[in-house]
Design a protein around this motif. Structure first.
Motif, PDB file in Angstrom:
ATOM      1  N   TRP A  87       9.861 -10.010   0.452  1.00  0.00           N
ATOM      2  CA  TRP A  87       8.677  -9.224   0.963  1.00  0.00           C
ATOM      3  C   TRP A  87       7.436 -10.124   1.423  1.00  0.00           C
ATOM      4  N   HIS A  92       7.592 -10.498   6.037  1.00  0.00           N
ATOM      5  CA  HIS A  92       6.817  -9.277   6.508  1.00  0.00           C
ATOM      6  C   HIS A  92       6.673  -9.055   8.174  1.00  0.00           C
ATOM      7  N   GLN A  97       9.904  -5.025   5.616  1.00  0.00           N
ATOM      8  CA  GLN A  97       9.551  -3.502   5.408  1.00  0.00           C
ATOM      9  C   GLN A  97      10.595  -2.584   5.677  1.00  0.00           C
TER      10      GLN A  97
ATOM     11  N   ASP B 465      -2.736  -4.776   8.200  1.00  0.00           N
ATOM     12  CA  ASP B 465      -1.476  -4.733   7.715  1.00  0.00           C
ATOM     13  C   ASP B 465      -1.003  -6.132   6.981  1.00  0.00           C
ATOM     14  N   ALA B 469      -0.518  -7.284   3.036  1.00  0.00           N
ATOM     15  CA  ALA B 469       0.621  -7.927   2.254  1.00  0.00           C
ATOM     16  C   ALA B 469       0.188  -9.149   1.602  1.00  0.00           C
ATOM     17  N   ASP B 497      -5.223  -0.388   1.328  1.00  0.00           N
ATOM     18  CA  ASP B 497      -4.009   0.691   1.556  1.00  0.00           C
ATOM     19  C   ASP B 497      -4.794   1.766   2.454  1.00  0.00           C
ATOM     20  N   CYS B 500      -5.190   1.166   5.902  1.00  0.00           N
ATOM     21  CA  CYS B 500      -4.103   1.236   6.679  1.00  0.00           C
ATOM     22  C   CYS B 500      -3.672   2.636   6.994  1.00  0.00           C
ATOM     23  N   THR B 560       4.183   2.072  11.180  1.00  0.00           N
ATOM     24  CA  THR B 560       3.662   0.888  10.454  1.00  0.00           C
ATOM     25  C   THR B 560       2.499   1.085   9.724  1.00  0.00           C
ATOM     26  N   SER B 563       2.437   3.598   3.974  1.00  0.00           N
ATOM     27  CA  SER B 563       2.569   3.104   2.741  1.00  0.00           C
ATOM     28  C   SER B 563       3.370   1.846   2.682  1.00  0.00           C
ATOM     29  N   MET B 564       3.205   0.587   1.968  1.00  0.00           N
ATOM     30  CA  MET B 564       3.878  -0.491   2.070  1.00  0.00           C
ATOM     31  C   MET B 564       4.914  -0.373   0.695  1.00  0.00           C
TER      32      MET B 564
END
Ligand SMILES: Cc1cc2nc3c(=O)[nH]c(=O)nc-3n(C[C@H](O)[C@H](O)[C@H](O)COP(=O)(O)O)c2cc1C
Ligand code: FES
Lengths: 162, 572
Positions: A87, A92, A97, B465, B469, B497, B500, B560, B563-564
């Motif tokens: 990840w 990414h 994802q 986003d 990450a 978060d 996003c 997209t 949540s991740m």
């Protein structure tokens, strides 16, 4: 004749001792020992912690402090196959994802761990090192790059049946 | 010249002659981590099968990586006395064709060849020379000069390319002080992140009279998007070993450790094997080549922990403990590994040293820019046509690297964002793409060159986003020792978060800024101190994208933005 739990523990101890003794490098530490055991039996049962403590002349607490810190150590036996999904940011951007979601769905697992039938273990990885071929996964430590969510789903599904 | 060394170079020359001009074709199959991910293990097997099927006898080697990761799996064929012809993106069918036609003694499979090297032999019409490929023309290969060329498991192939002659020169014709002076004069700066002058660092360790002193090599390489340290180890581990012995000689130290993250089996195995070979040839151990200098080297592994790459945390890990950074001072040169005087450098830094000692510091200083001598070994990934590992001279602009070397983005798209220097580095926007690849110029622009990872994002990338990450990585990898880093990263991730998911409030941007400031002030190591970099640099170039998230509610069906999926385990 059925093996008793104590006998099973003994054979694990034997394998742990063997792994501890066979470390090739001159510098032997708690960390190097735990890595050697994890490589040999793929997880760290309580016996491994105790044996490592004895072997390195450290306390069980000291060994636990190291074992609980590094995220690659596992404390329960893994499934028959291990699938790791990267990840990291390169992956990414390439759709990791989506790959993760597809694998999760196929294995019916929503976090790292083993499937109910213990055929597969899912792990997340921060970078498998083949970022130029993102997105990357690995199956039983063999890397596969330029994976689509569809490929990943098929590969994960394959682990459940073979 | 020592007789042991003379014997080594003679045997090496013989080996190379036999491989390139012997009775049989020589087939090299690319390998390494990226090669494996592209399927090179399977291609290696099918090359062997095809040789069998067509009854062709040839020598076959696994080499590391040329750096052209986008063309893996790569197979190349050298006919006795002929050119070396490269084939890219090889499938089983293509491998079959190559073996049947080319290796069988016929002409190259021209339509499948992407380049050739050496004398131009027949059947190569329209195929460019390797050095004329745009991604090769811009390169100056110093540390990566042997990558993809030699078999990393064969010390003779390294010696055939001048390997260990810098060591021989230093041991027999230079004092340790002279060797150190060359490194100082070269202007070499550390390639592990902090860009500290290497010669200066070594001169802290050299004067110490302690009997046990250590030189350490850092191949933790936890930065996602960077694979050049592993790239060097898996392709040419002897370059690093020679660099480390020279480091030991120049600083009067007799022990070394190469520190690699567990699980990266390909570079680990290549390095271990190379260390064993160096011992067998008297290049490591007691009284190296009869010079009187002794140096012992071993490979130490770490568990998964990004912070283990921080220099003092790395020493804790070699000692077998949790990789928590130490308070400095004392600095490593005073009390490092096992509390003994130590020096630590990155793989790339040390891989330059043999060439610097051999050709002189002045030569290295003449490449690159005034403040950043030499080359940068960059890893291009993301939305770029030719992802790979390339060694370019410092001073090229990022745009030139992306276009000439990387080949630009897919047609019809433009590059929007670059993420450089690992997850503690930052992002750059369009207005900074003309900045030069140079430690100081890049940090002025708000990013760092760091270990050389450049992740390219095209216009479809959602910057908020991407930043989430990166911060998620930093949060997951915080070792937990300092609470501003441990909690700060957690709060920052929660805030991103919310952004996003279109649930953030205007005050949240200010909040992130304050958290970032606390992390910078209150953390012991770079992990916390630099942890706000990704957000700060993104706010500098892409503030509007953050602001939009505050104004609009979640657009329908935009998947997209949810949540991740992240690992849930954090360190106890
Ligand atoms: C959190 C953190 C992680 C780091 N990871 C690495 C790494 O993976 N590899 C590396 O060479 N340096 C890493 N560094 C930098 C090292 O602390 C150190 O500066 C470097 O290894 C020195 O080598 P150099 O002078 O050759 O650059 C890291 C630093 C921090 C703060
Ligand atoms: S970021 Fe996925 S392999 Fe490196």
């Amino acid at each position: 004749m059925a093996t008793t739990k104590a006998e099973l523990g003994d054979s694990i101890r034997e394998r742990v001792r063997c792994a501890l003794k066979q470390q090739p490098q001159p510098t032997v530490t708690v960390l190097s020992s735990l890595l050697a055991v994890q490589d040999a039996i793929h997880y760290l049962p309580d016996e491994a912690i105790e044996e490592t403590a004895g072997f390195c002349k450290a306390s069980v607490n000291e060994v636990w402090s190291v074992a609980s810190f590094y995220t690659n150590f596992r404390f329960t036996p893994p499934g028959a196959h291990v699938i790791e999904v990267c990840w990291g940011p390169s992956c990414h951007l390439a759709g990791a994802q989506g790959v993760l979601a597809a694998v999760q769905q196929e294995l019916n697992l929503f976090r790292e761990g083993e499937t109910d039938d213990r055929r597969a273990t899912l792990r997340y990885n921060t970078c498998l090192g083949a970022c130029a071929l993102a997105p990357v996964i690995s199956i039983d430590h063999h890397l596969k790059g330029r994976i689509t969510a569809g490929d990943a789903k098929d590969l994960a599904g394959g682990l459940l049946v073979d | 010249m020592s007789t042991a060394f003379e014997e080594l170079t003679n045997r090496a020359a013989g080996r190379w002659q036999e491989l390139t001009d012997g009775a049989e074709p020589w087939i090299r199959v690319g390998g390494g981590v990226s090669g494996q991910a592209a399927g090179s293990d399977e291609i290696f097997t099918s090359v062997l099968e095809s040789l069998d099927r067509f009854d062709v006898s040839a020598r076959v080697s696994r080499v590391g990586s040329l750096g052209l990761m986008y063309l893996e799996p790569i197979v190349d064929v050298t006919l006795p006395g002929g050119s070396r012809v490269f084939y890219g993106n090889v499938t089983k069918d293509i491998a079959n064709q190559i073996i049947e036609r080319h290796a069988g003694g016929g002409s190259p499979v021209t339509s499948r060849a992407f380049a050739f090297e050496g004398e131009k032999t027949g059947g190569l019409e329209g195929v460019p020379r390797l050095e004329d490929l745009p991604e090769f023309r811009a390169q100056v290969r110093i540390a990566t000069r042997n990558c993809g060329r030699i078999d990393p498991y064969d010390i003779l192939q390294y010696a055939a390319h001048g390997g260990y002659s810098a060591l021989e020169k230093a041991l027999f014709r230079m004092t340790p002080e002279q060797a150190l002076d060359e490194v100082k004069a070269s202007g070499l700066r550390g390639r592990g992140g902090a860009a500290f002058p290497t010669g200066v660092k070594w001169s802290f360790l050299a004067p110490s009279k302690a009997p046990d002193k250590y030189v350490l090599c850092n191949c933790e390489e936890g930065d996602p998007g960077a694979f050049n340290d592993k790239g060097i180890l898996e392709s040419d581990p002897h370059t690093l070993i020679e660099g480390m012995i020279l480091n030991g000689y120049a600083t009067n130290s007799n022990y070394g450790y190469v520190f690699i993250r567990h699980g990266h089996d390909i570079p680990i195995e290549a390095t271990r094997h190379a260390v064993g070979q160096a011992y067998e040839h008297g290049l490591l151990g007691k009284n190296i080549l009869g010079s009187g200098f002794s140096f012992d080297l071993e490979v130490a592994l770490t568990g998964d922990s990004y912070v283990a790459g921080e220099e003092t945390a790395l020493m804790e890990a070699i000692e077998g403990k949790r990789s928590l950074p130490r308070y400095k001072p004392p600095f490593p040169a005073a009390a490092g590994l096992w509390q003994k005087p130590s020096n630590i450098n990155n793989v790339k830094t040390l891989a330059y040293v043999p060439q610097i000692v051999f050709n002189g510091g002045k030569w290295f200083k003449s490449i690159g820019t005034e403040s950043s001598a030499g080359t940068a070994i960059v890893c291009l990934t993301g939305h770029i046509k030719r992802p790979g590992m390339y060694e370019v001279p410092m001073g090229m602009s990022i745009r030139e690297v992306l276009e000439q070397v990387g080949g630009g983005v897919s047609p019809g798209k433009r590059i929007k964002v670059l993420q450089t220097g690992g997850p503690l580095g930052g992002v750059l926007g369009d207005e900074s793409f003309d900045v030069k690849i140079d430690f100081d110029e890049m940090s002025k622009a708000g990013a760092i060159l760091g270990s050389g990872g450049i992740i390219v994002g095209n216009e479809t990338v959602d910057v908020v986003d991407l930043i989430r990450a990166l911060v998620a990585f930093n949060q997951y990898e915080s070792c937990g020792k300092c609470f501003p880093c441990r909690l700060g990263n957690t709060h920052m991730l929660e805030t991103l978060d919310r952004l996003c998911k279109y649930e953030a409030k205007p005050a949240d941007l200010k909040l992130m800024d304050r958290i970032g400031e606390s992390m910078k002030l209150g953390s012991l190591c770079g992990h916390g101190q630099l942890g706000y970099n990704p957000v700060a640099s993104a706010l500098k170039y892409f503030e509007e994208e953050f602001r939009v998230r505050l104004r609009v509610t979640q657009p329908e069906g935009k998947s997209t933005n949810g949540s991740m999926i992240l690992p849930t385990r954090t360190r106890p």
